[in-house]
Scaffold this motif. Structure first.
Motif, PDB file in Angstrom:
ATOM      1  N   GLY A  98       1.198  -1.053  -0.150  1.00 46.55           N
ATOM      2  CA  GLY A  98      -0.689  -0.765   0.340  1.00 46.55           C
ATOM      3  C   GLY A  98       0.706   1.508   0.420  1.00 46.55           C
ATOM      4  N   GLY A  99       0.028   2.342  -0.470  1.00 48.65           N
ATOM      5  CA  GLY A  99       1.168   3.322  -0.770  1.00 48.65           C
ATOM      6  C   GLY A  99       1.146   4.350   0.695  1.00 48.65           C
ATOM      7  N   SER A 100       0.523   4.141   1.638  1.00 49.88           N
ATOM      8  CA  SER A 100       0.139   4.865   2.907  1.00 49.88           C
ATOM      9  C   SER A 100       1.146   4.460   3.470  1.00 49.88           C
ATOM     10  CB  SER A 100      -1.407   3.932   3.748  1.00 49.88           C
ATOM     11  OG  SER A 100      -0.893   2.646   4.092  1.00 49.88           O
ATOM     12  N   ILE A 101       2.155   3.586   3.580  1.00 53.15           N
ATOM     13  CA  ILE A 101       3.522   3.611   4.414  1.00 53.15           C
ATOM     14  C   ILE A 101       4.872   4.910   4.004  1.00 53.15           C
ATOM     15  CG2 ILE A 101       2.932   1.048   4.395  1.00 53.15           C
ATOM     16  CD1 ILE A 101       5.740   0.937   2.338  1.00 53.15           C
ATOM     17  N   GLU A 130      -3.526  12.223   9.981  1.00 51.65           N
ATOM     18  CA  GLU A 130      -3.645  10.186   9.758  1.00 51.65           C
ATOM     19  C   GLU A 130      -2.814   9.622  10.402  1.00 51.65           C
ATOM     20  OE1 GLU A 130      -5.062   7.366   6.018  1.00 51.65           O
ATOM     21  OE2 GLU A 130      -5.311   9.834   6.584  1.00 51.65           O
ATOM     22  N   GLN A 131      -1.446  10.022   9.489  1.00 53.97           N
ATOM     23  CA  GLN A 131      -0.301   9.390  10.209  1.00 53.97           C
ATOM     24  C   GLN A 131       0.087   9.377  11.791  1.00 53.97           C
ATOM     25  OE1 GLN A 131      -0.158  11.185   6.993  1.00 53.97           O
ATOM     26  NE2 GLN A 131      -1.003   9.334   6.371  1.00 53.97           N
ATOM     27  N   ASN A 132      -0.632  10.595  12.182  1.00 57.61           N
ATOM     28  CA  ASN A 132      -0.378  11.100  13.482  1.00 57.61           C
ATOM     29  C   ASN A 132       1.700  11.369  13.814  1.00 57.61           C
ATOM     30  OD1 ASN A 132      -2.896  10.554  14.548  1.00 57.61           O
ATOM     31  ND2 ASN A 132      -1.796   8.523  14.942  1.00 57.61           N
ATOM     32  N   HIS A 133       2.508  11.712  13.013  1.00 60.71           N
ATOM     33  CA  HIS A 133       3.716  12.871  12.843  1.00 60.71           C
ATOM     34  C   HIS A 133       4.481  13.704  13.224  1.00 60.71           C
ATOM     35  CE1 HIS A 133       4.003   9.378   9.589  1.00 60.71           C
ATOM     36  NE2 HIS A 133       4.529   8.578  10.181  1.00 60.71           N
ATOM     37  N   TYR A 134       2.381  14.098  14.107  1.00 57.21           N
ATOM     38  CA  TYR A 134       2.460  15.474  14.684  1.00 57.21           C
ATOM     39  C   TYR A 134       2.095  15.156  15.934  1.00 57.21           C
ATOM     40  CZ  TYR A 134       1.116  19.900  16.235  1.00 57.21           C
ATOM     41  OH  TYR A 134       1.384  21.557  16.994  1.00 57.21           O
ATOM     42  N   ASP A 135       2.684  15.830  16.944  1.00 56.39           N
ATOM     43  CA  ASP A 135       2.804  15.082  18.188  1.00 56.39           C
ATOM     44  C   ASP A 135       2.006  16.368  18.955  1.00 56.39           C
ATOM     45  OD1 ASP A 135       2.480  14.241  21.048  1.00 56.39           O
ATOM     46  OD2 ASP A 135       4.501  14.105  20.839  1.00 56.39           O
ATOM     47  N   VAL A 136      -0.035  16.856  19.084  1.00 48.85           N
ATOM     48  CA  VAL A 136      -0.406  17.269  19.699  1.00 48.85           C
ATOM     49  C   VAL A 136       0.360  18.397  20.921  1.00 48.85           C
ATOM     50  CG1 VAL A 136      -2.467  17.577  18.392  1.00 48.85           C
ATOM     51  CG2 VAL A 136      -1.905  16.353  20.433  1.00 48.85           C
ATOM     52  N   THR A 137       1.098  17.040  21.690  1.00 49.32           N
ATOM     53  CA  THR A 137       0.933  17.691  22.976  1.00 49.32           C
ATOM     54  C   THR A 137       2.831  17.776  23.052  1.00 49.32           C
ATOM     55  OG1 THR A 137       2.752  15.347  23.258  1.00 49.32           O
ATOM     56  CG2 THR A 137       0.601  14.676  23.741  1.00 49.32           C
ATOM     57  N   THR A 138       3.869  17.905  22.030  1.00 48.56           N
ATOM     58  CA  THR A 138       4.824  18.805  21.741  1.00 48.56           C
ATOM     59  C   THR A 138       5.416  19.619  21.248  1.00 48.56           C
ATOM     60  OG1 THR A 138       5.781  16.758  20.118  1.00 48.56           O
ATOM     61  CG2 THR A 138       6.358  16.436  22.590  1.00 48.56           C
ATOM     62  N   GLY A 139       3.876  19.656  20.320  1.00 45.75           N
ATOM     63  CA  GLY A 139       4.279  20.967  19.445  1.00 45.75           C
ATOM     64  C   GLY A 139       5.009  20.830  17.804  1.00 45.75           C
ATOM     65  N   LYS A 140       5.428  19.669  17.881  1.00 47.96           N
ATOM     66  CA  LYS A 140       6.707  19.229  16.701  1.00 47.96           C
ATOM     67  C   LYS A 140       6.168  17.861  16.019  1.00 47.96           C
ATOM     68  CE  LYS A 140      10.433  20.138  20.018  1.00 47.96           C
ATOM     69  NZ  LYS A 140      11.712  19.680  20.344  1.00 47.96           N
ATOM     70  N   PHE A 141       6.470  18.062  14.705  1.00 48.39           N
ATOM     71  CA  PHE A 141       6.344  17.617  14.060  1.00 48.39           C
ATOM     72  C   PHE A 141       7.838  16.160  13.969  1.00 48.39           C
ATOM     73  CE2 PHE A 141       8.352  15.968   9.958  1.00 48.39           C
ATOM     74  CZ  PHE A 141       6.556  14.471   9.028  1.00 48.39           C
ATOM     75  N   ARG A 142       7.682  14.939  14.194  1.00 47.39           N
ATOM     76  CA  ARG A 142       8.419  14.232  13.818  1.00 47.39           C
ATOM     77  C   ARG A 142       8.850  13.148  12.904  1.00 47.39           C
ATOM     78  NH1 ARG A 142      12.041  12.240  18.175  1.00 47.39           N
ATOM     79  NH2 ARG A 142      12.890  10.378  17.489  1.00 47.39           N
ATOM     80  N   CYS A 143       9.618  13.326  11.530  1.00 45.60           N
ATOM     81  CA  CYS A 143       9.934  12.690  10.764  1.00 45.60           C
ATOM     82  C   CYS A 143      10.005  11.395  10.783  1.00 45.60           C
ATOM     83  CB  CYS A 143      11.527  12.886   9.198  1.00 45.60           C
ATOM     84  SG  CYS A 143      12.091  12.302   8.538  1.00 45.60           S
TER      85      CYS A 143
END
Length: 243
Positions: A98-101, A130-143
């Motif tokens: 699947g392309g979602s990965i 949708e992928q939860n790569h942004y963390d609302v608790t820290t305010g950071k996007f993690r690659c």
């Protein structure tokens, strides 16, 4: 000559008048008279017309098999033939991954004013994550997928000036400054492309002291932050826009 002719006639007359009772003697006398009177041989006649061709003869017996001949030189290429018919479609291949990965995207917004400078701004209004790569608790996007990412922000400016920066791994990449105009609402925005490795973090924060903290949001004014994977190394540069 006259004497010779008279003598011939006399002999013929004698042969005609003389008769014997024996049949064989008469024949013999006749032959003698004819031989006496036969003239000289004539000249040879002319060659006759060639005869017709004879019939074909019977087939002869087969001869012995000869030695095998050597290979001859290759002939010139013939003209190109007409295109063939389309072949039968092959079997359906197995389902791929699947392309979602390979997708990574987020879009978030503020619900209140930013309380503190020099710390990550926590965008808690989720438009897409949708992928939860942004963390609302820290305010950071993690690659989570190495590649090239696009980030942008649009911030409402109210009450005071705004100086905001986009950070990557504790280093300010771009800084945007907007000077507040009294009794007015303004916008501060910026965008950038970044190459990220797995584990790299990206976020926004107010740059400098608190007097440059005019970022604002309410029920009719939004301040937003977004980012998505443009392409990654797993697909050798294939574009994978996340939507």
């Amino acid at each position: 000559l006259l004497f010779l002719c008279s003598l011939v006639l006399l002999l013929k007359l004698c042969c005609h008048l003389e008769a014997t009772p024996e049949e064989d003697d008469q024949q013999t006398l006749k032959d003698q008279c004819e031989n006496w009177m036969r003239g000289p041989p004539g000249y040879p006649g002319h060659n006759g017309v060639p005869g017709r061709d004879g019939r074909d003869g019977n087939d002869g017996t087969p001869g012995l098999k000869g030695d095998t001949g050597g290979l001859g030189a290759a002939g010139a290429d013939g003209p190109q033939g007409a295109p063939g018919l389309n072949g039968i479609p092959g079997l359906k291949g197995e389902k791929g991954e699947g392309g979602s990965i390979y997708r990574s995207a987020f879009s978030v917004g503020l619900t209140t004013r930013v309380p503190f400078p020099n710390v990550p701004i926590k965008f808690t209004k989720i438009f897409y994550n949708e992928q939860n790569h942004y963390d609302v608790t820290t305010g950071k996007f993690r690659c989570s997928i190495p590649g090239v990412y696009y980030f942008s922000y649009h911030l409402t400016v109210y009450v005071s000036d705004v100086k905001v920066s986009l950070y990557k791994k504790d280093k300010a990449v771009i800084i945007t400054y907007d000077q507040y105009q009294t009794n007015d609402v303004d916008q501060a925005s910026g965008s950038v492309l970044l190459h990220l490795e797995i584990g790299d973090e990206v976020w926004l924060q107010v740059y400098g002291e608190g007097e440059n903290n005019g970022i604002y949001a309410d029920n009719v004014n939004d301040s937003t932050f977004m980012g998505f994977l443009l392409y990654n190394w797993f697909t050798h540069g294939s574009l994978l826009f996340a939507g």
